[in-house]
Design a protein around this motif. Structure first.
Motif, short mmCIF file in Angstrom:
data_model
loop_
_atom_site.label_atom_id
_atom_site.label_comp_id
_atom_site.label_asym_id
_atom_site.label_seq_id
_atom_site.Cartn_x
_atom_site.Cartn_y
_atom_site.Cartn_z
N ASP A 1 0.54 -8.90 -0.11
CA ASP A 1 -0.23 -7.87 0.59
C ASP A 1 0.07 -7.89 2.08
OD1 ASP A 1 -1.40 -7.08 -1.76
OD2 ASP A 1 -3.18 -8.33 -1.49
N GLN B 1 0.08 4.21 0.18
CA GLN B 1 -0.43 5.27 1.05
C GLN B 1 -0.13 5.01 2.52
OE1 GLN B 1 -1.65 8.11 -0.36
NE2 GLN B 1 -0.91 6.99 -2.14
N ASN B 2 0.35 3.81 2.85
CA ASN B 2 0.73 3.48 4.22
C ASN B 2 2.17 3.94 4.44
OD1 ASN B 2 1.34 2.41 6.71
ND2 ASN B 2 0.72 0.32 6.21
N ASN C 1 0.84 -1.19 0.00
CA ASN C 1 0.00 0.00 0.00
C ASN C 1 0.88 1.24 0.00
OD1 ASN C 1 -1.78 2.08 0.45
ND2 ASN C 1 -2.63 1.24 2.34
#
Length: 159
Positions: A94, A68-69, A66
């Motif tokens: 993931d 955005q993490n 991710n």
């Protein structure tokens, strides 16, 4: 006046304030550091503030995939060689723990390749000298799945 600023042209990067952010077309959060236009990837900026400069030939990966993490626990600095091995062998997941394990596995694969290269650099002259000293011919015997170790034919049956 400003010749570059024409009506209809979007100069959004010039109009933003220091500290402003946007998400670029690749999904990375970009952050404006100073004027007139110094934009950096926020995850790189945060990592470098905590751990220092990212070494040349290294990249940051998002362990959970991710972008955005931006938690520092989700970022890992790896070499480009490790990145290539991870991509070749599908070692991105993931799950952050699995990706972290995948990066360690890629590192292990690279080390194994280094050892194999050293073993293969053994010259023909050395092999002939070894054969002459014991009177044996050398053959390769698989060790685990990746490594090979040279043994005399006479001792090969013991394995």
């Amino acid at each position: 006046w400003n010749k570059n600023l024409k009506i209809g042209n979007s100069h959004i990067h010039n109009l933003k304030n220091v500290g402003d952010e946007y998400i670029n077309s690749n999904g990375f959060t970009m952050m404006k550091l100073d004027n007139p236009t110094r934009w950096v990837q926020k995850h790189r900026y945060l990592y470098e503030q905590q751990f220092g400069e990212i070494p040349k030939g290294s990249v940051l990966i998002f362990l959970d995939g991710n972008k955005q993490n931006l938690n520092l626990d989700n970022l890992k600095c790896i070499t480009r060689k490790q990145l290539i091995k991870m991509n070749q062998n599908g070692l991105f997941y993931d799950n952050a723990e699995l990706t972290n394990t995948g990066s360690e596995l890629a590192n292990l694969m690279l080390k194994i390749n280094e050892v194999k290269k050293i073993l293969n650099q053994r010259s023909v002259v050395e092999r002939k000298n070894d054969e002459a000293s014991c009177g044996c011919q050398f053959v390769s015997i698989p060790l685990m799945q990746w490594l090979t170790q040279e043994r005399c034919r006479s001792s090969a049956s013991a394995y």
